[in-house]
Structure formats: structure tokens, C-alpha cells
Design an enzyme around this catalytic site. Structure first.
Site, PDB file in Angstrom:
ATOM      1  N   LYS A   6     140.302 -22.130  49.247  1.00 10.96           N
ATOM      2  CA  LYS A   6     139.005 -22.776  49.484  1.00 10.96           C
ATOM      3  C   LYS A   6     138.870 -23.211  50.947  1.00 10.96           C
ATOM      4  CE  LYS A   6     139.704 -25.740  46.107  1.00 10.96           C
ATOM      5  NZ  LYS A   6     140.905 -25.133  45.488  1.00 10.96           N
ATOM      6  N   THR A   7     139.920 -23.818  51.482  1.00 11.90           N
ATOM      7  CA  THR A   7     139.885 -24.247  52.878  1.00 11.90           C
ATOM      8  C   THR A   7     139.794 -23.039  53.811  1.00 11.90           C
ATOM      9  OG1 THR A   7     141.181 -26.226  52.358  1.00 11.90           O
ATOM     10  CG2 THR A   7     141.095 -25.540  54.671  1.00 11.90           C
ATOM     11  N   ASP A  45     137.162 -31.663  51.765  1.00 12.25           N
ATOM     12  CA  ASP A  45     138.067 -31.244  50.697  1.00 12.25           C
ATOM     13  C   ASP A  45     138.143 -32.334  49.627  1.00 12.25           C
ATOM     14  OD1 ASP A  45     139.800 -29.575  49.380  1.00 12.25           O
ATOM     15  OD2 ASP A  45     141.539 -30.043  50.623  1.00 12.25           O
ATOM     16  N   THR A  76     138.699 -29.174  42.926  1.00 16.04           N
ATOM     17  CA  THR A  76     139.422 -28.579  41.798  1.00 16.04           C
ATOM     18  C   THR A  76     138.814 -29.043  40.485  1.00 16.04           C
ATOM     19  OG1 THR A  76     141.009 -30.422  41.866  1.00 16.04           O
ATOM     20  CG2 THR A  76     141.596 -28.431  43.077  1.00 16.04           C
ATOM     21  N   ARG A 136     149.325 -19.490  47.552  1.00 14.97           N
ATOM     22  CA  ARG A 136     150.181 -20.548  48.089  1.00 14.97           C
ATOM     23  C   ARG A 136     151.564 -20.520  47.443  1.00 14.97           C
ATOM     24  NH1 ARG A 136     147.494 -26.070  47.663  1.00 14.97           N
ATOM     25  NH2 ARG A 136     146.418 -25.373  49.537  1.00 14.97           N
TER      26      ARG A 136
END
Length: 352
Positions: free
Chosen positions: A85-86, A130, A179, A238
Site C-alpha cells: 500500500k505504501t 498510513d 488494514t 514482505r
């Protein structure tokens, strides 16, 4: 003003517990300060692997905004941690040829914090927040007029000296990442013109991501070794890159090599107690505990007490993947093993 989160929020899980799990998709302290972490971030949509539908939609929106010489519509990105997302927010700013200011909702404690961020923006710039679902109520309400009318309505003074002041803002784009989409209030959610869910990645996409990063950090990764890592990465880049780094450590220290074979992958993961399903010791303890109860549903608090873990950690960190691969199910009476979960436990018992 402090942010008060639910007692069953993953933010309350002790950091020490989360940092010990290589297969947890939440970012850990080492990755925040490691300069090599940014090597994995692509520099353009062309380099970004996966999420084809989202990229296509964003490209159209970006080109349309550039054609009209307007700021991009406010954009909401949601999905599990570690899916990019970032990275997407930073790529949007790159494609729009503008700057992106990054903030995290838990750090925006007072209304003046968001006011400062908004007043510091220039025409067409992007503000990325975020964990936007964790904004407190007062801060969120200031965003309503800022997003819709590009102005701030502030109340100044006290008692009879109270007066209202309106500050016009430049046309900007707010990109929010979360999230927990359901935790965002309807008034805030409705002000986003674009809303995209970031999906889990396929094994082929993860294979390419792992291979590309291995090249960047000078590792010679065999094809079958790369595939093995992709299969146990839980659909999350990740986790895939974190596992690759631990394999690199094992290969360089124990084997004194930068060439990664399938055998090295298996030995490195075995040293971390991660099996070929991508499950670690906590996952297996969870499944074994359910198996001891003769397939009767067990409540989450009972499982937590039996394993000596936090119930919130089990609910938000351990259970989602076990449900995703079909090993457990949630019922009104508690958690229970599925047939696949029983088969997995039986195969391990036979093996050991």
C-alpha cells in the site's frame, strides 16, 4: 489527544512477540531502519509486479488528472499488511510528478498536527496517511471539509471571544491506507473518490519479486529454490523478502556462499522452525492444541490460556493464514480443525 484503540486491535499485541515471527506480515523494527529495505521498492508502475487491475485503474485516473491539470482524486488503499500500500502511494506521486508527504495516523495525536500537515501542502501534492482507521474523531472531522472543499474551518478563542476562521487549502490528494476498511467511518470513507483492495500475490508474482530482490543483493538464487520460497510466503511480498534475507544470512555464515540452492533453503528454514507449508512453531502449537480436543470447538480465550499467548495475537496474527489455507474454521462455539488441518497434524505425527 491520545489515540485509544480497541482491546482486540493488533496494535496491542506486544512488540516482542511480533518481532520473533518471520512469517508475520507486520513490519518489524529491523526493516524500518535497514537501508536495504528500500531496494525492494519499485520506481514505477512498470517495475511493480502484480496488482494488474489496480495499476490499470490508477493509470487511467492519473492520466485523466494530468490531462485536466487537476489533482488526483482522494484514494483509499486497503488490504493486509505487507502487500504494497505504501509503495503504491509513492508510485502514484511519482507518476503524478509531485511530492508525497508520509504520515502515520497514530502519530497524529492532536488536531493541530493534521492542520500543520495540511497547511504545509502545495498545489497538487499528495498526503499519505498510513493506518488511517486509527485517526481520532476530532482529527478526522477536520479532514471532511479539507477533502471535500479544500478548506479548514477552525474555531479560535474561548467564550465570548470565540470566532470562526476559514483557511483555503491548495488542491491536494489524500491517500489513505488501512488494514481495516470497516473501522473507517462512513463520512470519511465516502469522501474517497478511488477505493482499491490490495489482493494477495500469486506464487508466480512472488517468484519474480524474490528473484529480482536476490539479484539486487547479489545472491545467486536457483529457480527451484526461488519457487520454494514463493510457496511459503503467504501471498505477501514482505514475508517473502524477509525469509530470503534469513536464508541469505544462513548461506553466508554457515555455508560461506552467495549461491542459494533448494537444499540451503530447506536447512535455513528448518533452523527457523518453518516448514514447507510456511507454518512456524506457534502455528503448529495452535493446530496441535485444537487436535487434542477430539474435534470439539474451543473458545479463543481457552486456546490462549492453553498456549500461554495473547488472545489478540492469536486472532489477528495466527488465525488468518490458517483459515486462508483451510486448516481451521471459526464457529459460533469456537475454533476447530478442518479435515485438511487434521491431515496436516497426522502427517507431522507420522513423520516425527
Amino acid at each position: 489527544m491520545a489515540i485509544i484503540s480497541s482491546s482486540l486491535d493488533e496494535s496491542n499485541i506486544p512488540r516482542s512477540r511480533k518481532e520473533l515471527r518471520l512469517v508475520d506480515s507486520k513490519i518489524i523494527a529491523e526493516e524500518k531502519i535497514n537501508k536495504n529495505s528500500n531496494l525492494a521498492r519499485p520506481n514505477s508502475f512498470k517495475e511493480f509486479i502484480g496488482q494488474e487491475q489496480i495499476k490499470s485503474s490508477l493509470k487511467i485516473a492519473i492520466e485523466a488528472s494530468k490531462y485536466r491539470k487537476e489533482a488526483l482524486e482522494h484514494t483509499l488503499l486497503y488490504g493486509q499488511p505487507g502487500l504494497g500500500k505504501t509503495t503504491l502511494a509513492l508510485l502514484i506521486s511519482y507518476e503524478m510528478n509531485t511530492k508525497c508527504k508520509v504520515a502515520s495516523a497514530p502519530s497524529i495525536e492532536r488536531p493541530r498536527d493534521i492542520v500543520g500537515l495540511l497547511l504545509g501542502l502545495k498545489e497538487g501534492e499528495i498526503l499519505f496517511i498510513d493506518e488511517i482507521h486509527r485517526l481520532n474523531k476530532l482529527t478526522e472531522e477536520l479532514l471532511y471539509s479539507a477533502m471535500e472543499d479544500f478548506r479548514l474551518d477552525l474555531t479560535m478563542g474561548a467564550n465570548r471571544g470565540t470566532r470562526c476562521r476559514t483557511i483555503n487549502l491548495p488542491k491536494f490528494t489524500l491517500i489513505g491506507a488501512t488494514t481495516k476498511l470497516a473501522s473507517i467511518s462512513a463520512p470519511l470513507r465516502d469522501r474517497f473518490g478511488l477505493c482499491h483492495k490490495i489482493e494477495f500475490y500469486s506464487n508466480d508474482e512472488l517468484h519474480q519479486i524474490i528473484f529480482n530482490f536476490a539479484t539486487l543483493i547479489n545472491l545467486q538464487l536457483e529457480n527451484d529454490a526461488c519457487s520454494a520460497l514463493a510457496k511459503i510466503s503467504r501471498g505477501t511480498p514482505r514475508i517473502a523478502l524477509r525469509l530470503l534475507k534469513r536464508v541469505r544470512d544462513y548461506a553466508q555464515v554457515i555455508k560461506n556462499t552467495n549461491k542459494i540452492s533448494l537444499e540451503i533453503i530447506e536447512k535455513a528454514l528448518n533452523s527457523q522452525k518453518i516448514d514447507n507449508k510456511g507454518l512456524d512453531n506457534i502455528d503448529r502449537k495452535f493446530l496441535s492444541f485444537l487436535n487434542l480436543n477430539n474435534n470439539n470447538p474451543i473458545g479463543l480465550d481457552s486456546i490462549a490460556a492453553g498456549l500461554g499467548e495473547e488472545s489478540s495475537m492469536l486472532e489477528f496474527v495466527v488465525e488468518p493464514y490458517l483459515i486462508q489455507i483451510g486448516f481451521i474454521m471459526r464457529t459460533p462455539r469456537g475454533r476447530k480443525l478442518t479435515s485438511l488441518g487434521k491431515k496436516y497434524i497426522s502427517s507431522r505425527n507420522e513423520k516425527y
